[in-house]
Design a protein around this motif. Structure first.
Motif, PDB file in Angstrom:
ATOM      1  N   ARG A  49       9.733   2.984  -2.461  1.00  0.00           N
ATOM      2  CA  ARG A  49       8.760   3.190  -3.937  1.00  0.00           C
ATOM      3  C   ARG A  49       8.948   2.022  -4.606  1.00  0.00           C
ATOM      4  O   ARG A  49       8.019   1.660  -5.532  1.00  0.00           O
ATOM      5  CB  ARG A  49       9.102   4.580  -4.490  1.00  0.00           C
ATOM      6  N   LEU A  52       6.514  -0.606  -3.812  1.00  0.00           N
ATOM      7  CA  LEU A  52       5.360  -0.268  -4.491  1.00  0.00           C
ATOM      8  C   LEU A  52       4.890  -0.787  -5.796  1.00  0.00           C
ATOM      9  O   LEU A  52       3.781  -0.483  -6.210  1.00  0.00           O
ATOM     10  CB  LEU A  52       5.075   1.415  -4.279  1.00  0.00           C
ATOM     11  N   LEU A  53       6.010  -1.043  -6.586  1.00  0.00           N
ATOM     12  CA  LEU A  53       5.918  -1.359  -8.018  1.00  0.00           C
ATOM     13  C   LEU A  53       5.099  -2.539  -8.115  1.00  0.00           C
ATOM     14  O   LEU A  53       4.519  -3.078  -8.862  1.00  0.00           O
ATOM     15  CB  LEU A  53       7.261  -1.348  -8.639  1.00  0.00           C
ATOM     16  N   ALA A  56       1.449  -2.455  -7.874  1.00  0.00           N
ATOM     17  CA  ALA A  56       0.983  -1.601  -8.908  1.00  0.00           C
ATOM     18  C   ALA A  56       0.757  -2.372 -10.418  1.00  0.00           C
ATOM     19  O   ALA A  56       0.072  -2.555 -10.860  1.00  0.00           O
ATOM     20  CB  ALA A  56       2.035  -0.479  -9.125  1.00  0.00           C
ATOM     21  N   ILE A 105      -2.939   5.266  -8.632  1.00  0.00           N
ATOM     22  CA  ILE A 105      -1.374   4.909  -8.764  1.00  0.00           C
ATOM     23  C   ILE A 105      -0.882   6.134  -8.444  1.00  0.00           C
ATOM     24  O   ILE A 105       0.352   6.532  -7.629  1.00  0.00           O
ATOM     25  CB  ILE A 105      -0.987   4.194  -9.932  1.00  0.00           C
ATOM     26  N   THR A 108      -1.159   7.247  -4.923  1.00  0.00           N
ATOM     27  CA  THR A 108      -0.285   6.753  -3.900  1.00  0.00           C
ATOM     28  C   THR A 108       1.070   7.000  -4.157  1.00  0.00           C
ATOM     29  O   THR A 108       1.894   7.448  -3.105  1.00  0.00           O
ATOM     30  CB  THR A 108      -0.408   5.304  -4.200  1.00  0.00           C
ATOM     31  N   TRP A 109       1.626   7.464  -5.327  1.00  0.00           N
ATOM     32  CA  TRP A 109       3.052   7.869  -5.486  1.00  0.00           C
ATOM     33  C   TRP A 109       3.157   9.309  -5.135  1.00  0.00           C
ATOM     34  O   TRP A 109       4.355   9.566  -4.629  1.00  0.00           O
ATOM     35  CB  TRP A 109       3.467   7.691  -6.937  1.00  0.00           C
ATOM     36  N   MET A 112       3.524   9.677  -1.115  1.00  0.00           N
ATOM     37  CA  MET A 112       4.916   9.291  -0.909  1.00  0.00           C
ATOM     38  C   MET A 112       5.795  10.342  -0.596  1.00  0.00           C
ATOM     39  O   MET A 112       6.833  10.075  -0.114  1.00  0.00           O
ATOM     40  CB  MET A 112       5.533   7.941  -1.536  1.00  0.00           C
TER      41      MET A 112
END
Length: 113
Positions: A49, A52-53, A56, A105, A108-109, A112
């Motif tokens: 994760r 992924l920031l 984002a 966003i 997407t999170w 996960m």
């Protein structure tokens, strides 16, 4: 910073160049992070994760600089002529675009988990 005036075009705002640099720099970072994440996905390991920031934050900066440039063109350059209508329209468009970004966003999170 000097204001440039060419022909009948309105002068450029001092934030225009900064916003363009942020927009295209963030777009380059976004594309690079997407390539990096695609490479990590091909290896079979799911990205963390934390990684992924990067896309984002880059996509948020692209959106914010895009909205800043739109504000300069649609609201700031209109002057006093029906500026309140332009601000309301721009505000609704801003809320819509940021809402779509937040939704993407969040999806997407959540995927996960």
């Amino acid at each position: 910073m000097a204001v440039q005036k060419t022909g009948d075009r309105p002068p450029h705002h001092r934030w225009r160049k900064r916003l363009l640099v942020v927009e295209f720099g963030s777009l380059a970072a976004l594309l690079a992070s997407m390539v990096m994440l695609a490479g990590a996905g091909q290896e079979g390991s799911a990205p963390s994760r934390g990684w992924l920031l990067v896309p984002a934050i880059a996509s948020l900066l692209v959106f914010l600089s895009f909205l800043g440039l739109m504000y300069l063109r649609w609201v700031h350059e209109t002057g006093g002529h029906s500026q309140w209508r332009h601000r309301v329209t721009f505000g609704l468009l801003t809320l819509t675009l940021l809402g779509i970004w937040i939704f993407g966003i969040a999806r997407t999170w959540i995927s996960m988990v």
